[in-house]
Design a protein around this motif. Structure first.
Motif, PDB file in Angstrom:
ATOM      1  N   GLN B  82      12.489  53.019  30.611  1.00  0.00           N
ATOM      2  CA  GLN B  82      13.000  52.922  29.242  1.00  0.00           C
ATOM      3  C   GLN B  82      13.522  54.274  28.767  1.00  0.00           C
ATOM      4  O   GLN B  82      14.529  54.356  28.074  1.00  0.00           O
ATOM      5  N   ALA B  83      12.839  55.330  29.146  1.00  0.00           N
ATOM      6  CA  ALA B  83      13.288  56.670  28.756  1.00  0.00           C
ATOM      7  C   ALA B  83      14.551  57.061  29.515  1.00  0.00           C
ATOM      8  O   ALA B  83      15.515  57.547  28.924  1.00  0.00           O
ATOM      9  N   ARG B  86      17.373  55.000  28.292  1.00  0.00           N
ATOM     10  CA  ARG B  86      17.477  54.996  26.826  1.00  0.00           C
ATOM     11  C   ARG B  86      17.665  53.571  26.333  1.00  0.00           C
ATOM     12  O   ARG B  86      18.515  53.299  25.484  1.00  0.00           O
ATOM     13  N   LEU B 214      10.993  63.691  30.866  1.00  0.00           N
ATOM     14  CA  LEU B 214      11.523  62.407  30.397  1.00  0.00           C
ATOM     15  C   LEU B 214      12.046  62.538  28.967  1.00  0.00           C
ATOM     16  O   LEU B 214      13.015  61.886  28.587  1.00  0.00           O
ATOM     17  N   ASN B 215      11.385  63.385  28.158  1.00  0.00           N
ATOM     18  CA  ASN B 215      11.892  63.617  26.803  1.00  0.00           C
ATOM     19  C   ASN B 215      13.327  64.132  26.855  1.00  0.00           C
ATOM     20  O   ASN B 215      14.190  63.690  26.089  1.00  0.00           O
ATOM     21  N   SER B 218      15.792  61.477  28.025  1.00  0.00           N
ATOM     22  CA  SER B 218      16.038  60.427  27.026  1.00  0.00           C
ATOM     23  C   SER B 218      17.013  60.890  25.943  1.00  0.00           C
ATOM     24  O   SER B 218      17.397  60.108  25.083  1.00  0.00           O
ATOM     25  N   MET B 219      17.401  62.161  25.957  1.00  0.00           N
ATOM     26  CA  MET B 219      18.392  62.653  24.997  1.00  0.00           C
ATOM     27  C   MET B 219      19.797  62.199  25.372  1.00  0.00           C
ATOM     28  O   MET B 219      20.741  62.392  24.622  1.00  0.00           O
ATOM     29  N   ARG B 268       3.991  53.654  22.043  1.00  0.00           N
ATOM     30  CA  ARG B 268       4.859  54.479  21.190  1.00  0.00           C
ATOM     31  C   ARG B 268       4.630  54.199  19.717  1.00  0.00           C
ATOM     32  O   ARG B 268       4.667  55.111  18.894  1.00  0.00           O
ATOM     33  N   PRO B 273       6.702  58.935  20.213  1.00  0.00           N
ATOM     34  CA  PRO B 273       7.505  58.781  21.429  1.00  0.00           C
ATOM     35  C   PRO B 273       7.357  59.874  22.488  1.00  0.00           C
ATOM     36  O   PRO B 273       7.961  59.761  23.537  1.00  0.00           O
ATOM     37  N   ASP B 274       6.586  60.942  22.218  1.00  0.00           N
ATOM     38  CA  ASP B 274       6.531  62.047  23.184  1.00  0.00           C
ATOM     39  C   ASP B 274       5.926  61.570  24.505  1.00  0.00           C
ATOM     40  O   ASP B 274       4.778  61.132  24.550  1.00  0.00           O
ATOM     41  N   HIS B 275       6.701  61.698  25.588  1.00  0.00           N
ATOM     42  CA  HIS B 275       6.236  61.148  26.875  1.00  0.00           C
ATOM     43  C   HIS B 275       5.064  61.896  27.472  1.00  0.00           C
ATOM     44  O   HIS B 275       4.424  61.398  28.385  1.00  0.00           O
ATOM     45  N   GLU B 329       9.854  52.079  13.827  1.00  0.00           N
ATOM     46  CA  GLU B 329       9.176  53.352  14.038  1.00  0.00           C
ATOM     47  C   GLU B 329       9.299  53.800  15.486  1.00  0.00           C
ATOM     48  O   GLU B 329       9.351  54.974  15.780  1.00  0.00           O
ATOM     49  N   SER B 330       9.282  52.826  16.392  1.00  0.00           N
ATOM     50  CA  SER B 330       9.201  53.193  17.795  1.00  0.00           C
ATOM     51  C   SER B 330      10.575  53.368  18.395  1.00  0.00           C
ATOM     52  O   SER B 330      10.737  54.018  19.410  1.00  0.00           O
ATOM     53  N   TRP B 331      11.553  52.781  17.804  1.00  0.00           N
ATOM     54  CA  TRP B 331      12.866  52.822  18.414  1.00  0.00           C
ATOM     55  C   TRP B 331      13.927  52.874  17.336  1.00  0.00           C
ATOM     56  O   TRP B 331      13.941  52.075  16.425  1.00  0.00           O
ATOM     57  N   LYS B 332      14.822  53.803  17.433  1.00  0.00           N
ATOM     58  CA  LYS B 332      15.879  53.891  16.429  1.00  0.00           C
ATOM     59  C   LYS B 332      17.202  53.900  17.171  1.00  0.00           C
ATOM     60  O   LYS B 332      17.415  54.704  18.057  1.00  0.00           O
TER      61      LYS B 332
END
Lengths: 255, 333
Positions: B82-83, B86, B214-215, B218-219, B268, B273-275, B329-332
């Motif tokens: 998922q990360a 994205r 992963l953070n 995910s950018m 999350r 969300p911090d992996h 909250e978990s996904w934007k």
């Protein structure tokens, strides 16, 4: 120090940049001005190695860009992207910490020194109160500050900003550009940024480069380069210069 | 902040009560004192009878360990992919792993009885993932969209092959294929644990160590590059790590849905969300969820319900509840 020599690039067979030669010095803010489609963003993408030019050389702080590993490059150059849509609502602190990716080992986690550095940057930019807020829930001006903070965490020599003021209100445009100029002065960063408003270049630039159709048409101090005739030609629009003492302001001539 | 710390500890330790509960319940209930005697301390006069020793150590314990390992693997790989992509609707099955495994199972049941199902499933699920990756590769890059499309194509292809085999085999073999596809841990033993564990350790270990990156991944591709990430290579490594671990999980448990999709979302929503937190907690929550589901699967009726059905029955409504409550909250996007 950025030295670009005779840089040319084609994308999908279209020449975008043609024989571009520019120089940007440490401790100075160099502004790229030019109409939409003149190749400003492409030039920045070449400098951050996201696009590969067909010919020409790029020197960054004494290193040749070509063949530099990404990790090493990220230690030299930090970029504020034009648009930014993170899918996860990381906190501001977590986002700034990502600036350390090129400084922390591949299979390691950031340590207390990295955390302290982020804390110092938060304090320096006066955004300590944002530290634990989700990045997706702060204002446009605050986001721009956070992205600059992330660049500082990279501890680079060169700072690239692609239209850092484009989504900001009147005041925040000035806040961000003043910050960038102060950082250039204090930390001897080589700053290269693109702007749409020549008046902001008059206010904040040490050097200005005019780009049109993928070529450099002029570069020098704002006083030399940002002149009514040159601006009229660059943007294809009649302009006049208003002056009051030292201050100068460009104003479009309305029909 | 305080509440969140408590939540983290709760999630981290959640496999423990699930473990004790799963050892106790079943066709032959094992009381608490007996468990204590078996694992911790047993006075000589109350020595454990042999049949109980077998139930605890050779029947229940391997199954419990395997359930936790499978849950852990599906969950961390879901969080990883998922990360990397994205995309919130991704789990390891996207890579075609599940259809490949199904095909491996089907041919070993139908045509090569000497080939263990586990081996067939493992080989073909990895093959499917490799095929997906190769098809998606264009000019040295693997764009997310083409990877997802390639995954769909490969899955459909193997699913069609499985259908052909189902169509031609005799009813007994058909039944065992269908049962396997539904996902079950009823065949768990120490041998299954030993075959799956090394792959899970390798895949899980890689993701564990690299979880902070992963953070950055995910950018998005462009931004990760400017941060100093070799996007192509590192993304490939994470996908490989998830694929080998999940192939091992699928080969011993069949296709168990929803765990890999759901667990990372739950984590999350609870801890952000911090992996660096999401990966470890996805592992423990996945392990607990899988273990509880399997315990229900083997105790709820006299027979045995395939655990894949239980995870979906629990998972789907719970997931919808969480999305309605706090999905933003978990996904934007």
């Amino acid at each position: 120090m950025i030295t670009v020599t005779d840089l040319s690039i084609q994308l999908n067979g279209q020449p975008i940049l043609n024989g571009v030669t520019i120089e940007a010095r440490p401790g100075e803010v160099t502004v790229l001005l030019g109409p939409n489609g003149s190749g400003k963003t492409t030039l920045l993408l070449c400098l951050s190695a996201q696009l590969r030019p067909q010919s020409g050389t790029i020197m960054l702080g004494g290193h040749q860009l070509e063949g530099l590993p990404r990790r090493r490059l990220a230690q030299l150059v930090a970029t504020v992207p034009q648009e930014h849509h993170p899918v996860f609502p990381y906190t501001v602190r977590e986002l700034i910490l990502l600036g350390r990716v090129s400084r922390v080992g591949y299979w390691a986690q950031p340590g207390s020194r990295d955390q302290e550095l982020v804390q110092d940057i938060l304090e320096l930019l006066g955004i300590k109160s944002l530290a634990d807020k989700p990045y997706t829930r702060i204002s446009g001006g605050e986001r721009q500050l956070v992205l600059i903070a992330r660049c500082l965490a990279q501890e680079p020599q060169v700072l690239l900003l692609d239209e850092p003021t484009s989504h900001l209100d009147f005041k925040n445009q000035v806040v961000i550009l003043e910050l960038v100029r102060d950082l250039a002065r204090q930390r001897q960063f080589t700053v290269l940024l693109t702007l749409h408003d020549p008046n902001l270049a008059l206010l904040f630039a040490d050097r200005v480069v005019l780009l049109a159709g993928g070529q450099v048409v002029a570069q020098g101090t704002p006083g030399e380069v940002v002149q009514p005739a040159a601006m009229a030609q660059l943007y294809g629009m009649e302009v006049e210069m208003l002056s009051q003492g030292e201050r100068r302001l460009l104003c479009p001539k309305l029909s | 902040m305080k509440a969140r710390t408590w939540v983290q500890w709760g999630l981290l330790l959640s496999p423990l009560p699930a473990f004790v509960l799963a050892l106790q319940v079943g066709a032959y209930p094992v009381p608490w004192e007996t468990l204590w005697g078996a694992f911790v301390y047993c006075p000589e006069q109350a020595a454990l009878p042999d049949y109980l020793r077998v139930i605890i150590f050779n029947v229940r314990l391997p199954r419990i360990v395997l359930a936790m390992l499978v849950g852990l693997t599906l969950s961390f790989s879901g969080a990883t992919l998922q990360a990397v992509f994205r995309n919130p609707l991704v789990d390891a099955y996207l890579l075609g792993l599940s259809s490949g495994a199904a095909f491996g199972c089907a041919i070993s049941v139908a045509f090569f009885p000497s080939l263990p199902i586990q081996v067939g499933a493992f080989i073909f699920s990895l093959l499917a993932a490799f095929l997906t990756f190769t098809l998606a590769r264009t000019r040295g890059e693997v764009p997310t969209l083409s990877l997802i499309l390639a995954g769909i194509v490969v899955s459909a292809f193997f699913a069609a092959l499985v259908s052909i085999i189902k169509f031609v085999v005799d009813p007994y073999k058909l039944a065992s294929i269908v049962y396997w596809l539904m996902g079950s841990l009823s065949l768990a033993d120490w041998h299954a644990v030993a075959t799956a564990l090394p792959w899970m350790l390798v895949g899980g270990g890689m993701v564990w160590l690299g979880r902070w990156r992963l953070n950055a991944l995910s950018m998005g591709e462009a931004e990760a590059k400017t941060l100093g990430v070799e996007v192509g290579r590192e993304r490939g490594l994470f996908i490989l790590a998830a694929a080998i671990a999940v192939a091992a999980a699928v080969s011993v448990s069949g296709i168990i849905g929803w765990v890999g999709l759901m667990t990372p979302h739950i984590v999350r929503m609870l801890v952000g969300p911090d992996h660096r937190r999401v990966i470890p907690l996805s592992m423990t929550v996945g392990a607990s969820f899988m273990l509880l589901s399997d315990t229900v699967a083997r105790t709820f009726t006299a027979g045995e319900i395939p655990v894949g059905i239980i995870t979906t029955l629990f998972g789907a409504p719970f997931f919808i509840y969480l999305l309605k409550k706090g999905g933003q909250e978990s996904w934007k996007t």
